[in-house]
Design a protein around this motif. Structure first.
Motif: not given
Length: 325
Positions: A71-77, A179-184, A189-192
């Motif tokens: 599951m490990g990756a750089i996941s930032e789009t 997912e709270y550590h994922k920043g931007k 859903i969490k943002v809204k």
């Protein structure tokens, strides 16, 4: 034991929790850092946590591993460091695939719906192997995931030795606790939820397409528990191999999402439309929807959580409750 790379991250830690509940011995490969990421593991600690830079030495020690969940990756789009993304998302994945092939163990890995690029119809979101070469991802992250999928396909064509079982999952829009550590890159859903719970209106991007109305941009939102259930089903069915979509098969609009959060919080259904950031224009997927017929045809039968039910669980049990899983 089972190795989980990215096991302190969002999906990885949820998977770690489920494996722990089953009594499986696990080793997590991840950095815990100096923030609160460790809390993702606080209720279900693995036997060991290994830093990614120590993984080669660990594997060289010939540990008794029966499966790898990668599951490990750089996941930032929005990632821009091509060298780092390649090393992390492609080279490491190739190393783990080859190691699992040599050791004859199972390898289940995270791909992404970002590989589909500008696909705009359900038919285009096909995980049929014949569709793979046609895909044109819109960003570096999606491209790196696609490169590894293509590499796997080439291994198969060349008749190279494969892991005992292999499965790649093209995750669509996953949401849920941890997912709270994922920043931007945290789920919308969490943002809204944060906006609405503070008394603000949910802000949604105006459409950048003449054919899509504001708020009608649609995504296949999938509850993290459903994602993990698919992974565990694959693990329990080692005869199943392939690259599969992992979504619900239903596209829901951002307006649906905002209204579901309002309903869960008991607030009026009100939103505000704002201009889309310049860096997203032309790179924004207005529609995603997983075609799930392939894995369904191979025997996966469980129904997926609806957006309304998933949001209600996330809000009531976690965001207003225990927070972590």
């Amino acid at each position: 034991m089972i190795l989980v790379t990215g096991g302190a991250g969002f999906i990885g830690s949820y998977l770690q929790a489920e494996l722990h509940a089953r009594g499986e011995e696990t080793v997590v490969v991840d950095w815990l850092g100096h923030e609160e990421k460790w809390r993702n593991l606080q209720l279900h600690a693995p036997s060991r946590v290994i830093a990614p830079e120590d993984l080669d030495a660990f594997l060289a020690s010939k540990p008794d591993i029966k499966a790898v969940f990668h599951m490990g990756a750089i996941s930032e789009t929005t990632a821009t460091d091509g060298d780092l993304v390649w090393h992390t998302n492609v080279t490491l994945s190739q190393k783990l695939w080859s190691w699992c092939a040599e050791q004859d163990i199972s390898f289940i890995y995270a791909s992404s719906a970002a590989t589909y690029g500008a696909a705009s119809t359900r038919e285009e979101f096909s995980d049929d192997p014949s569709n793979l070469e046609k895909l044109r991802p819109l960003n570096l992250y999606g491209w790196s995931k696609h490169v590894f999928d293509l590499w796997v396909a080439q291994q198969l064509r060349d008749g190279k030795k494969t892991p005992k079982q292999w499965a790649g999952l093209k995750f669509f829009n996953v949401y849920g606790p941890n997912e709270y550590h994922k920043g931007k890159m945290i789920s919308v859903i969490k943002v809204k939820y944060d906006d609405i719970s503070k008394g603000h209106l949910a802000k949604l991007f105006k459409s950048d397409s003449d054919s899509v109305a504001d708020g009608q941009q649609a995504r296949d939102f999938i509850w993290v528990g459903d994602v993990v259930d698919v992974m565990l089903w694959l693990y329990e069915n080692p005869h199943v191999n392939g690259l599969f979509n992992c979504g619900t098969g239903v596209a829901r609009t951002y307006l649906d999402l905002a209204y579901a959060i309002c309903d869960s919080l008991g607030t009026p259904r009100e939103v505000e439309f704002v201009d889309m950031p310049a860096q997203l224009r032309g790179k924004y997927q207005n529609f995603t929807c997983a075609n799930m017929s392939k894995i369904r045809g191979l025997g996966y039968k469980k129904e997926f959580t609806t957006l309304e039910d998933g949001i209600n669980i996330y809000v009531k049990k976690f965001l207003q409750g225990s927070m972590y899983y």
